[in-house]
Design an enzyme around this catalytic site. Sequence first.
Site, mmCIF file in Angstrom:
data_model
loop_
_atom_site.group_PDB
_atom_site.id
_atom_site.type_symbol
_atom_site.label_atom_id
_atom_site.label_comp_id
_atom_site.label_asym_id
_atom_site.label_seq_id
_atom_site.Cartn_x
_atom_site.Cartn_y
_atom_site.Cartn_z
ATOM 1 N N GLY A 203 0.796 -1.211 0.000
ATOM 2 C CA GLY A 203 0.000 0.000 0.000
ATOM 3 C C GLY A 203 0.834 1.268 0.000
ATOM 4 O O GLY A 203 1.966 1.294 -0.475
ATOM 5 N N ASP A 228 -5.652 -8.060 -7.373
ATOM 6 C CA ASP A 228 -5.309 -7.978 -5.953
ATOM 7 C C ASP A 228 -4.136 -7.016 -5.796
ATOM 8 O O ASP A 228 -3.036 -7.266 -6.287
ATOM 9 C CB ASP A 228 -4.932 -9.357 -5.414
ATOM 10 C CG ASP A 228 -6.101 -10.330 -5.477
ATOM 11 O OD1 ASP A 228 -7.224 -9.914 -5.159
ATOM 12 O OD2 ASP A 228 -5.878 -11.494 -5.868
ATOM 13 N N LEU A 229 -4.355 -5.912 -5.106
ATOM 14 C CA LEU A 229 -3.370 -4.837 -5.002
ATOM 15 C C LEU A 229 -2.047 -5.343 -4.436
ATOM 16 O O LEU A 229 -2.007 -5.941 -3.355
ATOM 17 C CB LEU A 229 -3.918 -3.710 -4.118
ATOM 18 C CG LEU A 229 -3.022 -2.489 -3.934
ATOM 19 C CD1 LEU A 229 -2.803 -1.785 -5.272
ATOM 20 C CD2 LEU A 229 -3.609 -1.538 -2.904
ATOM 21 N N ASP A 230 -0.961 -5.096 -5.185
ATOM 22 C CA ASP A 230 0.410 -5.423 -4.770
ATOM 23 C C ASP A 230 0.611 -6.914 -4.518
ATOM 24 O O ASP A 230 1.513 -7.304 -3.763
ATOM 25 C CB ASP A 230 0.805 -4.637 -3.513
ATOM 26 C CG ASP A 230 0.830 -3.141 -3.743
ATOM 27 O OD1 ASP A 230 1.018 -2.733 -4.904
ATOM 28 O OD2 ASP A 230 0.661 -2.377 -2.768
ATOM 29 N N GLU A 231 -0.208 -7.770 -5.141
ATOM 30 C CA GLU A 231 -0.075 -9.206 -4.912
ATOM 31 C C GLU A 231 0.124 -9.987 -6.210
ATOM 32 O O GLU A 231 -0.031 -11.209 -6.232
ATOM 33 C CB GLU A 231 -1.300 -9.730 -4.159
ATOM 34 C CG GLU A 231 -1.414 -9.190 -2.737
ATOM 35 C CD GLU A 231 -2.551 -9.834 -1.959
ATOM 36 O OE1 GLU A 231 -3.058 -10.890 -2.393
ATOM 37 O OE2 GLU A 231 -2.935 -9.276 -0.913
#
Length: 286
Positions: A203, A228-231
């Site tokens: 984040g 999926d954020l940053d995944e």
Amino acid sequence: MPAPDTATLLIHCPDRPGLVHDVTGFISSHRGNIIDLQQHIDPAQDTFFMRLEWSLENFTLEQEEIAARLQPMARRHEMQLKLHFSSRRKRVALFVTKENHCLYDLLARHEAGDLPVDIPLIVANHETLRPAAERFGIPFHHFPITKENKQAQEAAQIELLKKECVDTVVLARYMQIISPAMIEAFPNQILNIHHSFLPAFVGAKPYHQAHARGVKIIGATSHYVTADLDEGPIIHQDVMRVSHEDSVPDLVRLGRDLEKTVLAKALWWHVRDQVLVYQNKTVVFE
């Protein structure tokens, strides 16, 4: 004198005897000269991975024929194949906001001939980096993003990218969350640089998070963008030692060097077709 054109084949399939024999046999049966061959087996998944590059100088099949002629072998072994040709340079769009270090690094590498791609455009949600685009003679497209217009602006961005035949998008510190529509349009073709050693400190403001925890190592991660954020699948990571004497501005300054090199290396592997995505991981044939 330009180098002879080559073809690169990326493969993954269930592991079984005879895979290497069949693939290399196909190449040799059409007078292909193998330049590089790397393979990997994941015993836990019972899965075989391969990257094979061969010269097309004396190859008896035309480029347009190769994919279809590979299909009988692919069906026999339940193979997933990706075929690329060195003569077809990837067309890369750079997305930016205000920070310039990753943008300037990639543009300098490209100008020096160290990044074998075409960069037809730069997309930004602020005007800040227009002078950088003008300095390198690359068209700059400004798409102001608000909560109200985000969906419409991303639709316009996708239309522009398709018009310019872009196949790879690089988020060079583009400070916007990418929508599912963009991800669907460019699956495993959007590279991001995250200023943290993921999965730690995801984040916003990871350097602030790291400083608050008193970390002794900071890092950077380049990955493919997913919903999926940053995944998304990680391509490359690197770290640097820091100490209690380093302030947040120190961590930001030091981290910028990591971000530049990690993103450049990930993009280099991507454009040379050295990255194979499987599930949410990558196999990188260095």
